[in-house]
Design an enzyme around this catalytic site. Structure first.
Site, PDB file in Angstrom:
ATOM      1  N   SER A 156       0.646  -1.233  -0.086  1.00 33.92           N
ATOM      2  CA  SER A 156       0.273  -0.271   0.116  1.00 33.92           C
ATOM      3  C   SER A 156       0.577   1.240  -0.095  1.00 33.92           C
ATOM      4  O   SER A 156       0.111   2.141   0.163  1.00 33.92           O
ATOM      5  CB  SER A 156      -1.208  -0.016   0.514  1.00 33.92           C
ATOM      6  OG  SER A 156       0.174   0.143   2.018  1.00 33.92           O
ATOM      7  N   ASN A 162       1.761   3.485   8.849  1.00 28.80           N
ATOM      8  CA  ASN A 162       1.377   4.885   8.405  1.00 28.80           C
ATOM      9  C   ASN A 162       0.667   4.989   6.311  1.00 28.80           C
ATOM     10  O   ASN A 162       1.462   4.567   5.726  1.00 28.80           O
ATOM     11  CB  ASN A 162       2.648   5.947   8.025  1.00 28.80           C
ATOM     12  CG  ASN A 162       2.995   5.858   9.500  1.00 28.80           C
ATOM     13  OD1 ASN A 162       2.430   7.082  10.577  1.00 28.80           O
ATOM     14  ND2 ASN A 162       4.290   5.168   9.923  1.00 28.80           N
ATOM     15  N   GLU A 163      -0.063   4.711   6.495  1.00 31.16           N
ATOM     16  CA  GLU A 163      -1.144   3.883   5.519  1.00 31.16           C
ATOM     17  C   GLU A 163      -1.449   5.531   4.647  1.00 31.16           C
ATOM     18  O   GLU A 163      -1.163   6.220   5.075  1.00 31.16           O
ATOM     19  CB  GLU A 163      -2.263   3.411   5.540  1.00 31.16           C
ATOM     20  CG  GLU A 163      -2.702   1.717   6.636  1.00 31.16           C
ATOM     21  CD  GLU A 163      -1.888   1.283   5.917  1.00 31.16           C
ATOM     22  OE1 GLU A 163      -1.048   0.302   4.659  1.00 31.16           O
ATOM     23  OE2 GLU A 163      -2.286  -0.579   6.569  1.00 31.16           O
ATOM     24  N   PRO A 164      -1.797   5.051   3.242  1.00 31.89           N
ATOM     25  CA  PRO A 164      -2.444   6.384   2.350  1.00 31.89           C
ATOM     26  C   PRO A 164      -3.539   7.245   3.505  1.00 31.89           C
ATOM     27  O   PRO A 164      -3.951   6.586   4.059  1.00 31.89           O
ATOM     28  CB  PRO A 164      -2.716   5.522   1.155  1.00 31.89           C
ATOM     29  CG  PRO A 164      -2.576   3.920   0.913  1.00 31.89           C
ATOM     30  CD  PRO A 164      -1.671   3.564   2.312  1.00 31.89           C
ATOM     31  N   THR A 181      -3.175  -4.084   2.972  1.00 33.90           N
ATOM     32  CA  THR A 181      -2.127  -4.395   4.017  1.00 33.90           C
ATOM     33  C   THR A 181      -3.328  -6.075   4.946  1.00 33.90           C
ATOM     34  O   THR A 181      -2.489  -7.092   5.028  1.00 33.90           O
ATOM     35  CB  THR A 181      -1.562  -3.438   5.505  1.00 33.90           C
ATOM     36  OG1 THR A 181      -1.688  -2.579   4.425  1.00 33.90           O
ATOM     37  CG2 THR A 181      -1.185  -4.282   6.557  1.00 33.90           C
TER      38      THR A 181
END
Length: 648
Positions: A156, A162-164, A181
């Site tokens: 991702s 720390n995702e989009p 994820t």
């Protein structure tokens, strides 16, 4: 391949990358950097503060650090660690926890002081999480900040969790996990319903405060997101791209991880290249696809306007060059994967003699044969070749518990129906039912449960072979020991695994070996199975097996990817009728039908993936100006005498 790396870095790549020979080499380099920081701090009488990551990417780094500790005396008594993240909620005792992961792979094997280990606490009450996160940030600051932060990257684009959408100044906090994820985590938890949907993670801002950052990226599966991180703009859509803002970042990649990069896809756009035959072929195919024009319609102006003027100088114009590459592609196409009897043209992929060949198809799992090359398998059998299939692993972990329960109960009911008294079977079935009723996430199946699941796969594979025309006596179940752990994580391949393959090959002495060259299987089984075959062949060559001199090895790819067109050396057209037969052969694997246990990100059934991939390959050949087919299965020949060059 020669091109100016400095030129690339200034114009295309916005982070410094180091392409290493393989993961092990990269891990040793990165572990060496960490060790140097620890030693430097020791000499200064100071603590070294490490930021650590989990996941598959850093495992070999930790293995090398353990080796340095045990064999070279590297001490961790002056080390403080802060882990990036932890699932939430998550008990530290759970096998899926990052506490468990870190102790298993690192902390249990070194002399670090327990009080110096810091990992986010996934067992906190929700109302206590915010205060914990603030305290985590404060503790990092109190020890002087992180000296070196180890990172991987998720598909991702996440670093840590720390995702989009994460911001550049984000700090340690509770976050919601991206669907990609979650999908990638299914292999660890066994079922999507068991994967936590939240996690505690250091923020992007926390990571960027580290004095030095090293990131490991391995494999073709990560290449697309790595390209966005390195070549794309800084964007919250790809949180890893924020690393471009840091002054001391080093990225370590293996060659497959760069496959989507401009330096690999179209290096002529970024520097001077060495025009090898393969590079020429790649460039012409790239130009044809870029302009959506068949190869034979490309003009001198097309080459000039696309930065390929060098090729015109080398080959005297587009006309001759187009014919050359078109002919190479045309010569890969054959309806005779075992060779056409009496056809002695040197351009054919396979030899005409012997007209009836002994062919062995190695299948890592009990369905890869029909999924990946079912059309070719059926064609070989239809054309009268002596076809063998060798299933390398049992595939028992990829069977749902309910299927095991159903089949076990069927045996008991059948015996009752036939008035056969078998108290041992009845007792085993009762124990199976009780075990599955109380089974915990990640718990290893009992030997009986594994046996039932394995026999389900055996029956399905045998049915697929019968349907495809393979003789019953030519179906071999190897059950390689490395796989039989009962869990996703497997044991390292051993000499015993290699010897099993050696013994089978010596017994059959095939003229053709087909093996899975698809290294993007998310669980790594395909790669291990392929390396076992390679080791077996090396062993036999070293021991003088002469039959190998008359053997070709063809690599197919599975449900996860296909060969690039410029690499294909044998393209087997599949008619609509044969494609339907292939689908029915795949359907024989009923435990994998509708929804397999480990589907990966792609939620489609395997037959749908296979047909889409085969049709796409045919469409590419059509678009390049070749004959239009319904579908194509593709193969690359593995050169026994030039293995080193091939593996590069």
């Amino acid at each position: 391949m020669n091109y100016s790396l400095s030129y690339i870095e200034k114009t295309i790549e916005k982070l410094p990358i180091n392409v290493v020979e393989n993961q092990l080499v990269g891990a040793k380099i990165m572990a060496g950097i960490i060790a140097d920081i620890i030693k430097k701090k020791q000499a200064e009488g100071k603590m070294a503060v490490l930021g650590l990551a989990t996941g598959s990417s850093p495992i070999k780094i930790y293995q090398e650090l353990v080796r340095l500790h045990k064999e070279e005396g590297l001490s961790f008594k002056n080390v403080i660690t802060f882990n990036l993240d932890e699932y939430y909620p998550m008990s530290p005792e759970d096998a899926q926890s990052y506490v468990y992961f870190m102790h298993k792979h690192l902390f249990n094997h070194i002399d670090i002081l327990p009080e110096n280990v810091n990992i986010p606490d996934g067992s906190l009450k929700i109302e206590d999480v915010s205060a914990f996160c603030n305290a985590y940030e404060d503790k990092i600051d109190e020890v002087g900040g992180i000296d070196i932060q180890v990172l991987g990257i998720g598909r991702s684009g996440h670093i840590g969790f720390n995702e989009p959408g994460s911001t550049v100044n984000s700090t340690t906090r509770l976050v919601k996990l991206d669907s990609i994820t979650i999908s990638d985590a299914i292999k660890d938890f066994g079922d999507e319903k068991l994967v936590p949907h939240r996690a505690i993670t250091m923020g992007v801002g926390t990571i960027l405060k580290a004095k030095k950052i090293v990131l490991a990226g391995w494999g073709k599966g990560k290449s697309a997101i790595l390209k966005e991180m390195i070549e794309g703009p800084v964007s919250p859509d790809v949180p890893a791209s924020f690393l471009q803002l840091h002054k001391d970042v080093s990225v370590y990649l293996d060659a497959p991880a760069t496959t989507e990069f401009t330096r690999t896809k179209a290096p002529w756009l970024v520097g001077v290249v060495e025009w090898t035959p393969k590079m020429v072929k790649r460039a012409v195919i790239w130009l044809s696809q870029k302009l959506d024009k068949p190869i034979l319609k490309l003009t001198d102006d097309d080459y000039k306007k696309s930065g390929l003027r060098d090729l015109l100088v080398e080959y005297g114009g587009a006309y001759d060059l187009n014919i050359k590459i078109f002919s190479q592609l045309r010569d890969t196409i054959t309806g005779w994967p075992g060779g056409k009897p009496g056809a002695y043209e040197k351009t054919r992929p396979e030899r005409p003699e012997p007209s009836i060949k002994r062919s062995i198809v190695f299948s890592p799992h009990p369905d890869d044969d029909v999924i990946s090359m079912g059309g070719t398998l059926i064609r070989l059998a239809d054309q009268g070749h002596d076809v063998h299939v060798a299933y390398q692993t049992s595939g028992n972990i990829a069977v749902f518990d309910d299927d095991a329960l159903r089949f076990s109960q069927f045996v008991v009911d059948l015996l009752d129906n036939q008035k056969v008294d078998s108290p041992e079977i009845a007792k085993a079935n009762a124990e199976l039912r009780e075990f599955l009723k109380n089974k915990q996430p990640g718990q290893i199946d009992t030997p009986y449960v594994k046996a039932v699941k394995g026999l389900i796969r055996v029956g399905e594979a045998a049915a697929g072979c019968r349907y495809s025309g393979v003789k019953e006596e030519n179906v071999h179940f190897l059950n390689l020991p490395f796989y039989e752990t009962g869990q996703v994580e497997k044991s390292p391949a051993s000499d015993a695994d290699v010897q099993i393959v050696v013994d089978l090959l010596r017994k059959i002495q095939p003229h053709q070996i087909f093996a899975a060259g698809d290294l993007q299987d998310p669980h790594g089984t395909h790669e291990v199975c392929l390396q076992i075959i390679f080791k077996a062949i090396r062993k036999m060559r070293a021991e003088g097996d002469k039959w190998l001199d008359d053997c070709y090895m063809w690599l197919y790819r599975g449900a996860w990817q296909e060969w690039d067109v410029e690499d294909i050396e044998m393209a087997v057209p599949i008619s609509p009728g044969e494609l339907h037969r292939k689908r029915k052969a795949i359907f024989k694997h009923q435990s994998q039908k509708d929804e397999p246990v480990f589907p990966g990100e792609d939620k489609r059934e395997f037959w749908q993936r296979a047909e889409e991939r085969n049709r796409t390959t045919a469409e590419i050949y059509d678009q390049l100006g070749l004959t239009e087919y319904e579908a194509i299965e593709a193969f690359v020949r593995y050169p026994f005498d030039d293995e080193e060059s091939f593996l590069k």
